[in-house]
Motif scaffolding. Structure first.
Motif, PDB file in Angstrom:
ATOM      1  N   ARG A   4       0.818  -1.211   0.000  1.00 41.81           N
ATOM      2  CA  ARG A   4       0.000   0.000   0.000  1.00 41.81           C
ATOM      3  C   ARG A   4       0.852   1.262   0.000  1.00 41.81           C
ATOM      4  O   ARG A   4       0.482   2.268  -0.608  1.00 41.81           O
ATOM      5  N   SER A   5       1.997   1.240   0.687  1.00 39.86           N
ATOM      6  CA  SER A   5       2.873   2.414   0.678  1.00 39.86           C
ATOM      7  C   SER A   5       3.459   2.655  -0.709  1.00 39.86           C
ATOM      8  O   SER A   5       3.617   3.801  -1.131  1.00 39.86           O
ATOM      9  N   LEU A   6       3.791   1.589  -1.406  1.00 40.18           N
ATOM     10  CA  LEU A   6       4.292   1.751  -2.771  1.00 40.18           C
ATOM     11  C   LEU A   6       3.195   2.306  -3.684  1.00 40.18           C
ATOM     12  O   LEU A   6       3.459   3.182  -4.524  1.00 40.18           O
ATOM     13  N   GLN A   7       1.966   1.854  -3.499  1.00 45.20           N
ATOM     14  CA  GLN A   7       0.850   2.384  -4.280  1.00 45.20           C
ATOM     15  C   GLN A   7       0.608   3.853  -3.943  1.00 45.20           C
ATOM     16  O   GLN A   7       0.318   4.664  -4.828  1.00 45.20           O
ATOM     17  N   TRP A   8       0.721   4.179  -2.667  1.00 46.33           N
ATOM     18  CA  TRP A   8       0.570   5.576  -2.225  1.00 46.33           C
ATOM     19  C   TRP A   8       1.632   6.451  -2.885  1.00 46.33           C
ATOM     20  O   TRP A   8       1.325   7.548  -3.373  1.00 46.33           O
ATOM     21  N   ALA A   9       2.884   5.998  -2.896  1.00 44.60           N
ATOM     22  CA  ALA A   9       3.965   6.768  -3.524  1.00 44.60           C
ATOM     23  C   ALA A   9       3.706   6.964  -5.012  1.00 44.60           C
ATOM     24  O   ALA A   9       3.919   8.054  -5.560  1.00 44.60           O
ATOM     25  N   GLU A  10       3.228   5.917  -5.662  1.00 49.46           N
ATOM     26  CA  GLU A  10       2.893   6.029  -7.083  1.00 49.46           C
ATOM     27  C   GLU A  10       1.771   7.035  -7.311  1.00 49.46           C
ATOM     28  O   GLU A  10       1.777   7.787  -8.290  1.00 49.46           O
ATOM     29  N   SER A  11       0.787   7.061  -6.422  1.00 47.93           N
ATOM     30  CA  SER A  11      -0.371   7.938  -6.607  1.00 47.93           C
ATOM     31  C   SER A  11       0.024   9.409  -6.573  1.00 47.93           C
ATOM     32  O   SER A  11      -0.675  10.246  -7.147  1.00 47.93           O
ATOM     33  N   PHE A  12       1.126   9.740  -5.914  1.00 51.13           N
ATOM     34  CA  PHE A  12       1.597  11.117  -5.862  1.00 51.13           C
ATOM     35  C   PHE A  12       2.699  11.404  -6.886  1.00 51.13           C
ATOM     36  O   PHE A  12       3.238  12.502  -6.931  1.00 51.13           O
ATOM     37  N   GLY A  13       3.042  10.422  -7.695  1.00 43.51           N
ATOM     38  CA  GLY A  13       4.070  10.625  -8.700  1.00 43.51           C
ATOM     39  C   GLY A  13       5.478  10.596  -8.157  1.00 43.51           C
ATOM     40  O   GLY A  13       6.413  11.032  -8.837  1.00 43.51           O
ATOM     41  N   MET A  14       5.662  10.068  -6.939  1.00 43.27           N
ATOM     42  CA  MET A  14       7.015   9.948  -6.394  1.00 43.27           C
ATOM     43  C   MET A  14       7.830   8.932  -7.187  1.00 43.27           C
ATOM     44  O   MET A  14       9.059   9.032  -7.265  1.00 43.27           O
ATOM     45  N   VAL A  15       7.155   7.945  -7.737  1.00 43.35           N
ATOM     46  CA  VAL A  15       7.775   6.960  -8.622  1.00 43.35           C
ATOM     47  C   VAL A  15       6.886   6.810  -9.844  1.00 43.35           C
ATOM     48  O   VAL A  15       5.658   6.872  -9.751  1.00 43.35           O
ATOM     49  N   ASN A  16       7.509   6.611 -11.010  1.00 49.09           N
ATOM     50  CA  ASN A  16       6.752   6.612 -12.257  1.00 49.09           C
ATOM     51  C   ASN A  16       7.101   5.471 -13.201  1.00 49.09           C
ATOM     52  O   ASN A  16       6.709   5.492 -14.355  1.00 49.09           O
TER      53      ASN A  16
END
Length: 308
Positions: A4-16
């Motif tokens: 879920r933390s990885l999904q959260w990071a993706e949702s903010f564009g921290m990782v693309n």
């Protein structure tokens, strides 16, 4: 939590990209969250995990050219500081991903907490954010005639390690709040200071190879090597002795802290104090356990290439 933390990071564009997700996932920040806050459950556990997946990419953001420019650093952190103190309009709508993610974390962390706690959290978070400006100014001013000063490095790193805001949001995540007079007592001030200094020593020891590889100067072992001519092994031994002294100091403070609910006439705070002290112990022991195994200090790479 990890997924879920990885999904959260993706949702903010921290990782693309899949590679950026892999790099963010590799150090296993979820394990550090669990080690440091084992009493957190549900949304609280997810909150501390998301904070961990934010802290390290944010720290890496300042490892490049940005971290060498004090004015540029201030332009990033000063609006975040105003936001931490409650200025909801401080952050532009088109803020970088890490800044927007920070706003989300702050909002979730404040929920259900008293105005007094929120003020304490804002102060701790502001000191953490401003430490990047101090580090940048220190790097800019270093010369052969003006090498890094060990006391100054320790003072900056004490805030840059983010333990004090982490212990504050640990209260939110674990559903407790240290009462106003206790939280501001000298005993708990010293506990937070010693806990932060202990984690700094651990971090400086475990990250020495990484910091030497990246030319980082704000590391106590690096200062000891450059100032006193120590070898890396000798510098680590000195940090181990410092660590032992800090643990002894912490145990003395903890014994005093356990009596404070009675001394302040707040017996209902006894379990709250016990939980707070458990969190501080878990931070020092948990950070050590995580640091021994994480790839963050054994592989010389940033957690993610996407910072802004």
């Amino acid at each position: 939590m990890r997924r879920r933390s990885l999904q959260w990071a993706e949702s903010f564009g921290m990782v693309n990209s899949a590679e950026e997700v892999r790099l963010l996932d590799e150090p296993r920040f979820d394990l550090l969250a669990g080690y440091a806050n084992p009493d957190a459950r549900g949304l609280g556990a997810q909150l501390v995990s998301d904070w961990m997946f934010w802290y390290f990419p944010f720290d890496d953001w300042f490892d490049g050219p940005l971290g060498d420019d004090p004015a540029a650093v201030r332009a990033v952190v000063e609006p975040m500081i105003r936001f931490a103190y409650g200025d909801s309009g401080a952050l532009p709508l088109l803020s970088p991903p890490l800044v927007r993610a920070f706003a989300d974390l702050c909002g979730r962390t404040r929920m259900g907490m008293s105005p007094t706690w929120q003020s304490r959290f804002a102060q701790d978070m502001s000191k953490y954010l401003f430490s990047y400006s101090l580090e940048a100014a220190m790097r800019r001013g270093l010369t052969e005639q003006n090498p890094p000063n060990l006391d100054h490095v320790i003072e900056i790193r004490r805030d840059a390690i983010a333990i004090r805001p982490s212990m504050a949001y640990g209260e939110s995540a674990e559903g407790r709040e240290l009462a106003f007079p206790l939280a501001l007592s000298e005993t708990f001030h010293q506990i937070r200071k010693v806990c932060a200094d202990t984690v700094v020593v651990q971090n400086d020891a475990y990250s020495l190879g990484k910091d030497l590889h990246q030319g980082e100067v704000s590391n106590q072992a690096v200062v000891l090597m450059s100032r006193d001519g120590m070898t890396a092994k000798e510098a680590i031994r000195e940090l181990e002795r410092t660590h032992d002294r800090l643990i002894t100091q912490y145990l003395d403070l903890e014994a005093i802290a356990r009596t404070l609910p009675r001394d302040y006439g707040l017996p209902e705070q006894t379990p709250i104090v016990a939980g707070y002290l458990s969190n501080s112990r878990c931070w020092t022991s948990g950070n050590n356990a995580w640091s021994r195994n994480t790839k963050r200090y054994t592989v010389h790479h940033q957690t993610t290439s996407v910072a802004a």
